[in-house]
Design a protein around this motif. Structure first.
Motif, PDB file in Angstrom:
ATOM      1  N   ALA A 214      -2.658   1.310  -0.056  1.00 42.58           N
ATOM      2  CA  ALA A 214      -2.607  -0.100  -0.446  1.00 42.58           C
ATOM      3  C   ALA A 214      -3.339  -0.299  -1.768  1.00 42.58           C
ATOM      4  CB  ALA A 214      -3.241  -0.958   0.639  1.00 42.58           C
ATOM      5  N   GLY A 215      -2.844  -1.236  -2.564  1.00 41.46           N
ATOM      6  CA  GLY A 215      -3.515  -1.599  -3.802  1.00 41.46           C
ATOM      7  C   GLY A 215      -3.058  -0.845  -5.026  1.00 41.46           C
ATOM      8  N   LEU A 216      -2.138   0.107  -4.860  1.00 36.27           N
ATOM      9  CA  LEU A 216      -1.626   0.839  -6.027  1.00 36.27           C
ATOM     10  C   LEU A 216      -0.564  -0.006  -6.723  1.00 36.27           C
ATOM     11  CD1 LEU A 216      -1.199   4.438  -4.548  1.00 36.27           C
ATOM     12  CD2 LEU A 216      -3.055   3.578  -5.992  1.00 36.27           C
ATOM     13  N   PRO A 217      -0.364   0.206  -8.037  1.00 36.42           N
ATOM     14  CA  PRO A 217       0.680  -0.539  -8.738  1.00 36.42           C
ATOM     15  C   PRO A 217       2.060  -0.245  -8.127  1.00 36.42           C
ATOM     16  CG  PRO A 217      -0.680   0.678 -10.280  1.00 36.42           C
ATOM     17  CD  PRO A 217      -1.082   1.119  -8.915  1.00 36.42           C
ATOM     18  N   ALA A 218       2.935  -1.219  -8.190  1.00 35.01           N
ATOM     19  CA  ALA A 218       4.301  -1.030  -7.702  1.00 35.01           C
ATOM     20  C   ALA A 218       5.035  -0.081  -8.628  1.00 35.01           C
ATOM     21  CB  ALA A 218       5.028  -2.371  -7.643  1.00 35.01           C
ATOM     22  N   GLN A 219       5.964   0.703  -8.071  1.00 35.20           N
ATOM     23  CA  GLN A 219       6.747   1.622  -8.895  1.00 35.20           C
ATOM     24  C   GLN A 219       7.770   0.810  -9.677  1.00 35.20           C
ATOM     25  OE1 GLN A 219       8.223   4.288  -5.884  1.00 35.20           O
ATOM     26  NE2 GLN A 219       6.742   5.828  -6.479  1.00 35.20           N
TER      27      GLN A 219
END
Length: 119
Positions: free
Chosen positions: A113-118
């Motif tokens: 959770a919390g990673l940038p969207a692809q």
């Protein structure tokens, strides 16, 4: 679920002509996976001679030329796919041209959770 398909092989196993054919076959597989909504990413890697490794211990960086470990097969590229389960990931991995001369390691990807969207 996303799976990383890591392609290991002796980087000298293919002639330049065979390597170009492998790239073309891989691109075709990527297009088929894209059509089915299973493609995320793929890329071959430059030879291990271009690798740099870093280890941070006690706050100090140790940078060395070359890969992490000397092996008979080197990490040569990857596919990142979206598959229903391990069986489907295995079926896709068996179609990767590098599996004919090397090994494809299949690893499920942990979604954090919390990673940038692809994009």
């Amino acid at each position: 679920m996303k799976y990383m398909l890591l392609i290991y092989m002796d980087e000298n196993a293919l002639s330049e002509t065979e390597r170009e054919h492998c790239y073309a076959e891989s691109a075709q597989l990527a297009q088929e996976l894209h059509t089915k909504g299973q493609f995320v990413a793929t890329a071959p890697l430059h030879p291990v001679a271009t690798a740099t490794s870093i280890r941070v211990r006690d706050g100090k960086s140790l940078i060395t030329d070359g890969p992490f470990a000397e092996t008979h097969e080197q990490l040569g590229g990857f596919f990142l796919i979206d598959a229903q389960d391990l069986d489907e990931a295995i079926a896709i991995a068996s179609r990767i041209p590098g599996a004919k001369v090397g090994t494809v390691e299949i690893r499920p990807v942990i979604e954090v959770a919390g990673l940038p969207a692809q994009s």
